[in-house]
Design an enzyme around this catalytic site. Sequence first.
Site: not given
Length: 527
Positions: A153, A172, A204, A231-233, A257, A262, A280, A282-283
Amino acid sequence: MAKPKVLISDELSPRSIEIFSERGCDVDFKPGLKPAELRAIIGQYEGLAIRSATKVTAEVLAEAKKLKVVGRAGIGVDNVDIKAATARGVVVMNTPFGNAITTAEHAIALMFAVARQIPEANASTQAGKWEKNRFMGSELSFKTLGLIGCGNIGSIVADRAIGLKMRVLAYDPFLSDQRAAELGVEKATLDQVLERADFITVHTPLTEQTKNILSRANLMKTKKGVRIVNCARGGLVDELAVRDLLVSGHIAGAGFDVFTVEPAKENVLFGTPNLVCTPHLGASTVEAQENVALQVAEQMSDYLLTGAVVNSLNMPNVSAEDAPKLAPYLDLAEKLGSFAGQLTDTDIKAVSIEYEGQVAALNIKPLSQVALMGVLRPQLDTVNMVNAPAIARERGVDVAEVKHERDSDYHSLIRLSVTTEKYTRSVTGTLFGGKHPRIVEIKGIEIEAEFGQHMLYITNDDKPGFIGRLGSLLGEHKVNIATFHLGRDTPGGSAIALVQVDQPISPELLTKIAALESVVQAKVLTF
């Protein structure tokens, strides 16, 4: 042959159900199961397809006696206890590419929304106000974007950001210089990203290493006016610190997001100025939802029906093309490992697996894992193909794989060596006719033997009369010999006998065999 049964316990595209059925699986669609309900029925299934709602805990896995694979339609698998799944031999798969574009686009969308205060401006305008001077935004062009994580991503975000004329810094630990050059990003340390970036996005997984990576201390290292996007976790960013720094003005804006807890019906961030939040999403595009659902159905079906492993988090990947080629070698590797393991009485220090000939050109990782399983299983009945490497590490066993390009007398050879405090013992095998496992060498002594259900392994001094004495003793105890294979290093030296028998050999009979003249060691083997 019974069809594998698959449970879909979260909302997935109806097309995924069709794919399971078309591929030859029986599938039940039961979204919204409570934990107790899932535990009550999971024992019926070989496969479990989930999204983020189902929690695959150790308690669930304890009831999943038949389960072979968990497939997560999406990237994050923090709702799966991978360690417990691995211990039980359950393969855990995800779909890392199905929603990568969608999530990356959402991160870019949040960057724009935060930079131009779009949600607040929309609410103000629809309320009948015309506060043109209130909403002074910031351009993305020529700003510096700091990426924390530049995998699937993050690399897409980098590509889109470069298209917007942004400068991109990437932190990274796994990003190579070559890959950074291909992407057009500058490799940077975390501190460099924090100090130089105008926008920071995180991409990540949530691990012990990445948890709270944007802590209060790290957020304080950022430049005044920075904008943060996650927007990850949830759990990657200190939410309370972001709230405080938004209020103080150090952070100019933030887009979230994902949240630590949650569904986020309440959160310390809510109500803070210059904050944009989404639930959430993102997807959450039509394309992504369809893609990940179809991908997980295909991957799980392939594994259950052919043994192909794709996008696994706890197993080497095996392509659908390689799976049938590997099948007979997997059988050979397991038997060689079991042979060595059954002969080992003391702690194992090291295991070496060598490959020669045609097998060396194949994907040897799963072969090594199943060989290691065979070695360890006589000592640990909980070991399986999936958890064997982890158990070996825990027990301090050094595992080595070696490929030889040299020519061999056989089209393929696998040699497995086990080292203990006392000795190193090796056993070598091949496939006859491309599918029949055979032993061709033990401890450097040539001997050709097939594997049988009940076998007797004997090392002895090469002296006349041994074969007659052994045959007579077996005959006296009504044990019928199926095959008898012999090998020796030199005349009068050390010899090996591998005897396949039709009946199990009792401990009492084994004691008598071990007491025969010339016998050095006698062991019963079972395959």
